[in-house]
Design a protein around this motif. Sequence first.
Motif: not given
Length: 398
Positions: A119-145
Amino acid sequence: MAITQAASGKAAVQKTSSLPLLSLTVGAFAIGMTEFVIMGILPNVAEDLNVSISAAGQLITMYALGVAVGAPILTMLTHRIPQKRLLAFLMGLFILGNSISVIAPNYAVLMGARMLTALTHGTFFGVGAVIASSLVAPDKRAGAVSMMMAGLTIANIIGVPLGTFIGQHMGWRASFATIALMGIATLIGILIFIPKLKQEKPVGIMQQLAALANPRLQLFLVIAVLGNAGLFAIFTYIAPLLVQVTGFAEHSVTWILVLFGCGVTLGNMIGGKLADWKLMPTILGLYLIICVILALFTFTVHNPITAVVTIFLWGAASFAVFPGMQVRIMSLAKSAPALASTTSHSAGNLGNATGAFIGGLVITHLSLTALPWVGSILVGLALLLGIFCLLIDRRHAG
């Protein structure tokens, strides 16, 4: 679940640090290890719990179903919880699930623990991807993910062999104890390094479902299913393919899979940078490359050297497409990016199961050697849908 960064100086410092991303990467490593390590210790589990190998194999199947079905539901039910707190809660469940696995007295309890962990697998990656992309500039989002997802790919190279070694020499329960300790390390990293992200008003469940109903998003989820189906139609049966067709000894397959994992990790990092540069051209270009590689694999599989080279390139290209797909899916559901990202993982797991099923049919009704070109056709269908989506995007832009 729209997110805006906190304006405090502390958050700004954390934003530029790699430590928050590293915490997510370690968490991804632990989750990847708990998903796949069971494959290496399956005989040990079956013997200790007095069940058949096929019954023990259901621990893998039910985990995948837990990710595919449970993750989106859990994401919707927890959508009002702030992202940092939600990540900590998920990692707490992850630690609990693996701790129960360590002390599971029977097969039923171990199955329950595996499903709880799933249960934690998909939600962790889902929320984690949102957080990762918010920690960097918009043009670095895919790199952060891609940096976060690197933990999942590295788990296949290092974590699974390590967990298998521990399980074979110290007992399979020791493997899950090791994973639980990694979960504790991740939880500490989340609490210390992940910044508090200011949320706008939470989006209701019906609004989130409405965001998922976006036809363009649905098409990309189908693309994810087809792409993963093309991958797992072959990868599920890679061992018999390499032994029976290519002519490798069984013990050599492990090292070839390590090489595949190296290609996966390299491709994941390069794919993130390419997607930040040109998102849709990268996705479509990579699917085209995968189609060509798999078509060539139909012929190169018969020679040990060319087979190994093809497998490395296949792994790199197949996982290079994931960061861009993740970012694209999130962008198509701006009001519910975490749910969209989670659902993409569910679609991926559905593709894994579908590919394995199709591969089994191909072996039964055609032959092992037909797997590469069937995989190429599946990825080709994903490419055609991707081109269709690009045409729709251009029409909207016009």
